[in-house]
Design a protein around this motif. Sequence first.
Motif, PDB file in Angstrom:
ATOM      1  N   LEU A 114      79.732  23.002 -20.255  1.00 18.97           N
ATOM      2  CA  LEU A 114      80.381  24.037 -20.518  1.00 18.97           C
ATOM      3  C   LEU A 114      79.688  25.299 -20.254  1.00 18.97           C
ATOM      4  O   LEU A 114      80.418  26.474 -20.102  1.00 18.97           O
ATOM      5  CB  LEU A 114      80.299  23.968 -22.387  1.00 18.97           C
ATOM      6  CG  LEU A 114      81.144  23.325 -23.075  1.00 18.97           C
ATOM      7  CD1 LEU A 114      80.734  23.016 -24.461  1.00 18.97           C
ATOM      8  CD2 LEU A 114      82.657  23.803 -23.153  1.00 18.97           C
ATOM      9  N   SER A 115      78.518  25.554 -19.902  1.00 19.64           N
ATOM     10  CA  SER A 115      77.767  26.496 -19.363  1.00 19.64           C
ATOM     11  C   SER A 115      78.408  27.295 -17.870  1.00 19.64           C
ATOM     12  O   SER A 115      78.018  28.083 -17.428  1.00 19.64           O
ATOM     13  CB  SER A 115      76.361  26.399 -19.279  1.00 19.64           C
ATOM     14  OG  SER A 115      75.981  25.573 -18.192  1.00 19.64           O
ATOM     15  N   ILE A 116      79.327  26.077 -17.355  1.00 20.58           N
ATOM     16  CA  ILE A 116      79.797  26.736 -16.028  1.00 20.58           C
ATOM     17  C   ILE A 116      80.868  27.601 -16.200  1.00 20.58           C
ATOM     18  O   ILE A 116      81.059  28.477 -15.161  1.00 20.58           O
ATOM     19  CB  ILE A 116      80.396  25.237 -15.354  1.00 20.58           C
ATOM     20  CG1 ILE A 116      79.296  24.091 -14.931  1.00 20.58           C
ATOM     21  CG2 ILE A 116      81.301  25.479 -14.361  1.00 20.58           C
ATOM     22  CD1 ILE A 116      80.085  22.739 -14.563  1.00 20.58           C
ATOM     23  N   ASP A 117      81.436  27.818 -17.200  1.00 16.92           N
ATOM     24  CA  ASP A 117      82.466  28.692 -17.517  1.00 16.92           C
ATOM     25  C   ASP A 117      81.606  29.698 -18.602  1.00 16.92           C
ATOM     26  O   ASP A 117      81.678  29.634 -19.603  1.00 16.92           O
ATOM     27  CB  ASP A 117      83.741  28.231 -18.186  1.00 16.92           C
ATOM     28  CG  ASP A 117      84.662  29.160 -18.329  1.00 16.92           C
ATOM     29  OD1 ASP A 117      84.559  30.472 -18.082  1.00 16.92           O
ATOM     30  OD2 ASP A 117      85.753  28.895 -18.760  1.00 16.92           O
ATOM     31  N   GLY A 118      81.347  31.027 -17.939  1.00 16.91           N
ATOM     32  CA  GLY A 118      80.638  31.962 -18.641  1.00 16.91           C
ATOM     33  C   GLY A 118      81.742  32.680 -19.575  1.00 16.91           C
ATOM     34  O   GLY A 118      81.616  33.324 -20.390  1.00 16.91           O
ATOM     35  N   HIS A 119      82.927  32.482 -19.330  1.00 11.82           N
ATOM     36  CA  HIS A 119      84.094  32.892 -20.171  1.00 11.82           C
ATOM     37  C   HIS A 119      84.465  31.788 -21.473  1.00 11.82           C
ATOM     38  O   HIS A 119      85.581  32.441 -22.018  1.00 11.82           O
ATOM     39  CB  HIS A 119      85.285  33.162 -19.560  1.00 11.82           C
ATOM     40  CG  HIS A 119      85.241  34.339 -18.838  1.00 11.82           C
ATOM     41  ND1 HIS A 119      84.394  34.761 -17.510  1.00 11.82           N
ATOM     42  CD2 HIS A 119      85.562  35.782 -18.606  1.00 11.82           C
ATOM     43  CE1 HIS A 119      84.534  35.709 -16.984  1.00 11.82           C
ATOM     44  NE2 HIS A 119      84.985  36.479 -17.660  1.00 11.82           N
ATOM     45  N   SER A 120      84.060  30.932 -21.690  1.00 10.30           N
ATOM     46  CA  SER A 120      84.298  29.956 -22.429  1.00 10.30           C
ATOM     47  C   SER A 120      84.063  30.359 -24.030  1.00 10.30           C
ATOM     48  O   SER A 120      83.307  31.596 -24.225  1.00 10.30           O
ATOM     49  CB  SER A 120      83.684  28.657 -22.485  1.00 10.30           C
ATOM     50  OG  SER A 120      82.530  28.509 -22.839  1.00 10.30           O
ATOM     51  N   SER A 121      84.443  29.645 -24.915  1.00  8.31           N
ATOM     52  CA  SER A 121      84.203  29.924 -26.401  1.00  8.31           C
ATOM     53  C   SER A 121      83.101  29.078 -26.894  1.00  8.31           C
ATOM     54  O   SER A 121      82.817  29.113 -28.171  1.00  8.31           O
ATOM     55  CB  SER A 121      85.537  29.766 -27.192  1.00  8.31           C
ATOM     56  OG  SER A 121      85.941  28.438 -27.175  1.00  8.31           O
ATOM     57  N   ALA A 122      81.930  28.685 -25.981  1.00 12.97           N
ATOM     58  CA  ALA A 122      80.873  27.880 -26.524  1.00 12.97           C
ATOM     59  C   ALA A 122      79.752  28.556 -27.043  1.00 12.97           C
ATOM     60  O   ALA A 122      78.996  27.887 -27.700  1.00 12.97           O
ATOM     61  CB  ALA A 122      80.476  26.921 -25.286  1.00 12.97           C
ATOM     62  N   GLY A 123      79.638  30.051 -27.044  1.00 13.82           N
ATOM     63  CA  GLY A 123      78.602  30.577 -27.276  1.00 13.82           C
ATOM     64  C   GLY A 123      78.052  30.298 -28.748  1.00 13.82           C
ATOM     65  O   GLY A 123      77.108  29.976 -29.128  1.00 13.82           O
ATOM     66  N   PRO A 124      79.005  30.606 -29.818  1.00 12.09           N
ATOM     67  CA  PRO A 124      78.674  30.341 -31.121  1.00 12.09           C
ATOM     68  C   PRO A 124      78.148  29.144 -31.725  1.00 12.09           C
ATOM     69  O   PRO A 124      77.042  28.670 -32.228  1.00 12.09           O
ATOM     70  CB  PRO A 124      79.931  30.574 -31.912  1.00 12.09           C
ATOM     71  CG  PRO A 124      80.862  31.513 -31.006  1.00 12.09           C
ATOM     72  CD  PRO A 124      80.582  31.122 -29.579  1.00 12.09           C
ATOM     73  N   ILE A 125      78.818  27.830 -31.090  1.00  7.65           N
ATOM     74  CA  ILE A 125      78.021  26.586 -31.203  1.00  7.65           C
ATOM     75  C   ILE A 125      76.678  26.397 -30.614  1.00  7.65           C
ATOM     76  O   ILE A 125      75.852  25.762 -31.143  1.00  7.65           O
ATOM     77  CB  ILE A 125      79.076  25.469 -30.884  1.00  7.65           C
ATOM     78  CG1 ILE A 125      78.704  24.321 -31.497  1.00  7.65           C
ATOM     79  CG2 ILE A 125      79.378  25.161 -29.279  1.00  7.65           C
ATOM     80  CD1 ILE A 125      79.668  22.965 -31.630  1.00  7.65           C
ATOM     81  N   ALA A 126      76.745  26.994 -29.312  1.00  3.91           N
ATOM     82  CA  ALA A 126      75.216  26.920 -28.514  1.00  3.91           C
ATOM     83  C   ALA A 126      74.569  27.524 -29.495  1.00  3.91           C
ATOM     84  O   ALA A 126      73.054  27.238 -29.584  1.00  3.91           O
ATOM     85  CB  ALA A 126      75.404  27.590 -27.327  1.00  3.91           C
TER      86      ALA A 126
END
Lengths: 380, 229
Positions: free
Chosen positions: B119-131
Amino acid sequence: VSASPTPPGANALLLAIGRIEALRAAPGNAPALVELLPPDSPIYAGLGRGEAERLRGYAMAGLEGAQLPAHALASLFEELETGLNPYLVAAAAKAVRGAATPPGDAAALLLRAIQRIRRTDEIVAFDRFDAFVHDPAHGPPVTALMELMRTLAWLGAQARGSIEAMKAMKAAGGFSPAVAAELDAAVEAVSAAAPLPCCAKTPAWPAVPLPQADLGAIELQDQDGAVASFAEAFYGRPTVLAFFYTRCMNPEKCPLTVAKLGRLQRRLAAEALEDEVNLAAITYDPAFDLPWRLRRYGTLLGLNFDARTRLWRTTGPFEPLRSGLDLGVGYGPATVNQHRIELFVLDEAGRVAEAILRRLWDEEEVLAALRRLAREAVGP
Amino acid sequence: MSNPDDEDADEAIEEAAFDSGTVAALNAFGDTSRPPADRLDALRRISLAAFDAGRFQPHQATFMQMLRTAATDPDAALCATAIDILARYHDQFAQGLLLQGLQNPSAAAVPPEIALRLLSIDGHSSAGPIAQSILTGSGNPQVRAQAAYLLSSDPGAVALLTARMTDKAEHSAVRQASAISLHTLNGMAFSLAARNIVDDASDYPEIRATSRTGLALLPDNNVGGGDTV
């Protein structure tokens, strides 16, 4: 169509999908779907870029067969001109087919889009948001390129000016058999279409009112860390003001914008006008685009920083600038999720004199705007 | 000197061989009756062919579709490989699967540290909150470290990364990952935290070394970050 992998708990996304599905299902909802075309629509707030783009494409695709208002075409054309996401570009092409009359400017943009996405083509379906995997029960698969070619065919005589380019594309090949068949059909449809009556033109888009908020007190910081108010930075001489962010992945958007500011800087220098005009770009992403990033980015893209040419970030909230200039930018959890192309020419009092929105611009066009501004300042 | 007609003919033959080889590999990859090892071998051949993007473009749409199908294949290796490739294309379907797996680990296709890395490959993903929630809540330091790496693109995580970097009770791998992400995100915040660590002789040598290196590598005009928000 397979079930989606939508993460549980992604309530904002699920609610947005539900809202768009309801709008798509009811006839006469085109105006409400058109309201979802701007990238800054609140429905996309908080989503990642991929989610936001897919959702916007899903809304767009619902406009096929609708009576599309003329002003909606600008958003669709922007995707055709610069979009990289095959799903969203295909949705824009589909939605163009909702126009009451085929727009004359669309063919060249479609050809441009075909060249841009041909290496990233993918199978698309718009009957459901989560139609990521093709179901053979729904008929043969359709790819993004096929949607673009279907719109070329639909344009008929309005694509006549591009027929040679279409034939050249066909001769060059490099498409899958299914895509090549759609291109053949488009060439045939355009060739066979009855010529347009003399002087048939696409109606002009309605003019958008220019924003006129007082932005003077907004605090900015440049690529060297120097702080100034918007008024200190820009008042006193005309300003070319663009928007960008360094993490933008679309080479047709932010990197090109800043590179063209560099070319404009050289043009102004060649005419000994470099001290007469401020050249500026402000980042949409001020928390990430710290001064050293602005400097590195501008330098890489050919800007020569000086007192009149700078990249800026806001030191406080970006919102006053966004609302003051009615900027078309939306945000996900970490950064921008979608944005328009936006360039403003400000007069020496910092008022917006001209705006170039949603489309690529060139240096000549901006120089012409500056000359108009100079003539108006001198008076009749 | 070679004859241009011969060169054209050679090119046409090469093109046809590339095409037929790619189609054969795609068919093998998509054939669920074949052993997973054969399908993985076919996937390796397709991935090599895809490097020749110009020639591969007629097959791109089919390939992406097959990858999405394979991303939910019962064979774990095939599934993980397909998701890995799709994630590199910033594919929304794969990102959805990865996020779903992080929220529901019992149904995850790949382990959480791999999901976070992809998921960190895409800096525009929505993974921030879960990370962010994993960085504060996971009991596995390797997973927390990957969450910290992912947050290097999230300016909203500066305070959290600073807290993890400076917490002496935190695992060394998590502190170092937090330091590296903070260095990327906000040099001023990193600098303040790193100086304290470097000056603290009682802190662990690994994090002091990371802090010292990070300070040496800060950009020259590392200003900003003292914003009003």
